[in-house]
Enzyme design. Structure first.
Site, PDB file in Angstrom:
ATOM      1  N   GLU A  92      36.823  -2.556 -23.160  1.00  0.00           N
ATOM      2  CA  GLU A  92      37.348  -1.139 -23.423  1.00  0.00           C
ATOM      3  C   GLU A  92      38.815  -0.592 -22.826  1.00  0.00           C
ATOM      4  OE1 GLU A  92      35.017   2.130 -21.844  1.00  0.00           O
ATOM      5  OE2 GLU A  92      33.126   1.817 -23.147  1.00  0.00           O
ATOM      6  N   HIS A 126      41.276  11.825 -24.094  1.00  0.00           N
ATOM      7  CA  HIS A 126      41.035  10.866 -24.481  1.00  0.00           C
ATOM      8  C   HIS A 126      41.593  11.146 -25.764  1.00  0.00           C
ATOM      9  CE1 HIS A 126      38.445   8.421 -26.356  1.00  0.00           C
ATOM     10  NE2 HIS A 126      37.541   8.237 -24.857  1.00  0.00           N
ATOM     11  N   ARG A 129      45.132   5.302 -22.004  1.00  0.00           N
ATOM     12  CA  ARG A 129      44.356   6.248 -22.674  1.00  0.00           C
ATOM     13  C   ARG A 129      45.519   7.127 -22.337  1.00  0.00           C
ATOM     14  NH1 ARG A 129      38.908   7.498 -21.038  1.00  0.00           N
ATOM     15  NH2 ARG A 129      37.173   6.170 -22.016  1.00  0.00           N
ATOM     16  N   HIS A 179      39.370  15.515 -21.843  1.00  0.00           N
ATOM     17  CA  HIS A 179      38.277  14.126 -21.018  1.00  0.00           C
ATOM     18  C   HIS A 179      37.694  14.416 -19.626  1.00  0.00           C
ATOM     19  CE1 HIS A 179      35.201  11.475 -22.429  1.00  0.00           C
ATOM     20  NE2 HIS A 179      36.419  10.014 -21.535  1.00  0.00           N
ATOM     21  N   ARG A 198      42.072   7.854 -15.194  1.00  0.00           N
ATOM     22  CA  ARG A 198      40.948   6.283 -14.706  1.00  0.00           C
ATOM     23  C   ARG A 198      41.040   5.472 -16.156  1.00  0.00           C
ATOM     24  NH1 ARG A 198      35.273   7.390 -17.643  1.00  0.00           N
ATOM     25  NH2 ARG A 198      36.541   8.576 -18.799  1.00  0.00           N
TER      26      ARG A 198
END
Length: 513
Positions: free
Chosen positions: A112, A228, A274, A331, A366
Site C-alpha cells: 500500500e 483518503h 495519502r 477518512h 497515518r
C-alpha cells in the site's frame, strides 16, 4: 445501578480486542450507539501492517511511518507498536486461520501507499475488518455484556476523587441510564461524518472526542485529518471506499482522457503518501476534470476485491469499462484524546483507545494499515494493565434509569450545512481566510457553552458533538501556520522545520501551542 469493573464505550477493533483479553473474573460492559458491527472497523477494506516478510524489518516499517507522518510522530509510540506488530499477527494467525495465504500456507503480503515493502496482511481480500471483528465477537466471554443502541453522551466525574467513574447514556425511547465502572474506556472512533465526503460509517460523529473535551481532557493534533484519495464518486456524492490496495495491485489515477495524474508529482506516483495523492486529485477536480482509477491492468479484479466490486455494482459503475470514478474524502483522525501507550488520558480513570485516541503513532499523516494495528496493540496493552491493576469501588445506590425527561430542541443549522462548510473551509486545502470564516461561524452558535444534555434528543446531542468536534478541528488548523501531512494551508504551503514538533493541545476553554 450495576457496577462494572470495566466499562467500554464503542465496539470497534480496539474495544473488542480489549474485551476479549480481559480476565474472565472481570465484569465487563460494552456500550455501542448502534449495532455492534456498525463501526468503521467492520467496514475496513485495507489490512494490518506488520514487518513479517522476508527482507522486511520493524526498523523499515518505523522509517516509513515517520516519513508518512512527516516526523510529527511520537517516536517511542512508533517503535513500541511496530516492534509488537509481528507478534500480534502471529498470535491472531495461530488462534484463527483468518488471514489470506498462498498455496504454500504462507500469509500473503500486499503493498500500500508509502510502504517500502509488501507488509499488508489481509482477510478475505478486501474484507479484513469484517473478518477480524467477527472473530473477536465470537470470542466474547460470558462476563462481557453488550448493550446495543445505547447512546453515551456525558462522562461522570467524581469531583472528590477527581476521577471518571461512569457515563450517562440514552436509550432510543429517551430514558436515561447511568453506568459506572472502575475503568471507563472511550473507543468511539473518529469524526469522519463531520465532512460531507467521507468513508466513515454513519455512526462516526466525534462523540468520544466531544465527551472527553467537555469533561476537561486534553485534546491534541485535531488539525490532522487524513483524506483518503479514492472514494467512489457518483452523481456528486461519495458512495464508499476504494481501498489503496487497488493501487497496490497496479491501478493508476487518470483524467477522463486517460492522462496519468501522479506522473512527476511524487517518486512513488500513485502509491505516494495519502495527503499528496488527495491534494493532487482535489486540484484536478477543482479545475473541472473528472478523476478515475484505471483498473485495466488488474487481473481477476472481482475475485481480488469482492467488496469493492459489490459497491460499484450497487452504484451502477460498470467494471467492464476498466475505470472507477473517485474523489478524496475524510477518512481518519490522526489526533484525538491525548493518551499514553496504555490509553491513559489526562483525567484519572478515563482511558481512550483506537481512533478516538492520539498516541502519536500516526504523526501528521497515518501510514496505510497502521490504524488496525494500533487498535489491536492498544486493546492488548490496556487489557494487560487492567488485569494487573484491579480496582473496586462502591458507589451510593441510585436507580440505573430515570423517567423520561421532557425533551427540548436546540436551534442549530442542519448538520449537512456543517458538513459542506467543513469540506470547503477545513478540508483538503485550507487558508487563513476560510478557517477564520468557519471559526467565526461556529463561535456564533455557542455550542461549547452547553453544559446540560439530559433534555436533548439523541439526534440533537449527536449534532452538538459534531459541531464541537468541528470547532476543535478548525481552531487547531488555525493555530498550525504551516503545511504538514494531512494539514495543508495554501497560505503556508511549506513545512516549518523550526517548529516541526509543536503540539496544538486544546482544553475546555483554552488552547495551548
Amino acid at each position: 445501578m450495576e457496577w462494572n469493573d470495566v466499562l467500554i464505550i464503542g465496539s470497534g477493533v480496539a474495544a473488542l480486542q480489549l474485551a476479549t483479553l480481559l480476565s474472565s473474573d472481570k465484569n465487563v460492559r460494552i456500550l455501542t450507539k448502534s449495532h455492534i458491527k456498525n463501526a468503521n472497523s467492520y467496514l475496513a477494506q485495507g489490512g494490518i501492517a506488520a514487518a513479517i516478510g522476508v527482507g522486511d524489518d520493524p526498523s523499515k516499517h518505523y522509517a516509513d511511518t515517520l516519513e508518512a507522518g512527516r516526523f510529527h510522530n511520537n517516536e517511542e509510540s512508533v517503535r513500541e507498536i511496530l516492534n509488537e506488530a509481528p507478534k500480534l499477527i502471529g498470535d491472531l494467525s495461530n488462534e484463527a486461520p483468518i488471514f489470506d495465504q498462498d498455496t504454500n500456507g504462507n500469509i500473503l503480503l500486499g503493498l500500500e501507499g508509502a510502504h517500502s515493502e509488501n507488509r499488508i496482511v489481509h482477510c478475505g481480500g478486501d474484507a479484513t475488518g469484517k473478518n477480524v471483528i467477527e472473530y473477536l465477537i465470537s470470542n466474547l466471554k460470558e462476563n462481557i455484556k453488550v448493550e446495543e443502541n445505547v447512546f453515551a453522551y456525558e462522562l461522570i466525574i467524581d469531583q472528590m476523587q477527581e476521577r471518571c467513574i461512569g457515563v450517562k447514556a440514552k436509550n432510543p425511547d429517551g430514558t436515561i441510564c447511568t453506568f459506572y465502572g472502575g475503568y471507563v474506556i472511550l473507543a468511539t472512533g473518529g469524526c469522519g461524518q463531520v465532512y460531507s465526503f467521507t468513508s466513515s460509517a454513519p455512526t462516526v460523529t466525534g462523540d468520544g472526542v466531544a465527551m472527553a473535551y467537555l469533561a476537561g481532557a486534553e485534546i491534541v493534533d485535531m488539525e490532522f485529518i487524513q483524506f483518503h484519495p479514492t472514494l467512489l464518486y457518483k452523481n456528486g456524492e461519495t458512495q464508499g471506499l476504494i481501498s489503496e490496495a487497488v493501487r497496490g495491485e497496479g491501478a493508476i489515477l487518470v483524467t477522463e482522457d486517460g492522462t496519468p495524474i501522479m506522473e512527476g508529482v511524487h517518486p512513488l506516483k500513485d502509491l505516494g503518501p495519502r495527503h499528496i495523492v488527495s491534494q493532487t486529485i482535489f486540484n484536478y477536480i477543482e479545475s473541472g476534470h473528472k478523476v478515475y482509477l484505471d483498473i485495466k491492468n488488474i487481473k481477476d479484479f472481482e475475485k481480488k476485491f469482492p467488496s469493492i466490486t459489490a459497491i460499484c455494482q450497487k452504484n451502477g459503475v460498470s467494471l467492464s469499462e476498466g475505470r472507477i470514478p473517485v474523489a478524496p474524502g475524510s477518512h481518519f483522525l490522526m489526533g484525538g484524546i491525548k493518551t499514553d501507550l496504555v490509553g491513559r488520558t489526562s483525567i484519572n480513570g478515563l482511558f481512550a483507545i483506537g481512533e478516538v485516541a492520539c498516541t502519536g503513532l500516526h504523526g501528521a499523516n497515518r501510514l496505510a494499515s497502521n490504524s488496525f494495528l494500533e487498535g489491536l496493540y492498544q486493546g492488548k496493552k490496556l487489557s494487560h494493565w487492567i488485569n494487573t491493576n484491579s480496582r473496586k469501588e462502591h458507589f451510593p445506590e441510585s436507580p440505573s434509569a430515570v423517567p423520561f425527561i421532557q425533551e427540548k430542541s436546540i436551534t442549530l443549522p442542519d448538520v449537512q450545512v456543517l458538513k459542506d462548510r467543513m469540506m470547503k473551509g477545513v478540508g483538503i486545502v485550507r487558508s487563513k481566510e476560510l478557517l477564520e470564516e468557519q471559526n467565526n461561524w461556529l463561535e456564533q452558535l455557542h455550542v461549547n457553552d452547553l453544559t446540560e444534555f439530559d433534555c436533548y434528543s439523541i439526534r440533537d446531542i449527536e449534532a452538538i458533538f459534531m459541531y464541537i468536534t468541528a470547532t476543535l478541528i478548525t481552531k487547531a488548523a488555525l493555530c498550525r501556520t504551516e503545511s504538514r501531512g494531512g494539514h495543508f494551508r495554501d497560505d503556508f504551503p511549506y513545512e516549518d522545520d523550526k517548529n516541526w514538533y509543536k503540539k496544538v493541545i486544546i482544553h475546555k476553554r483554552k488552547v495551548e501551542v
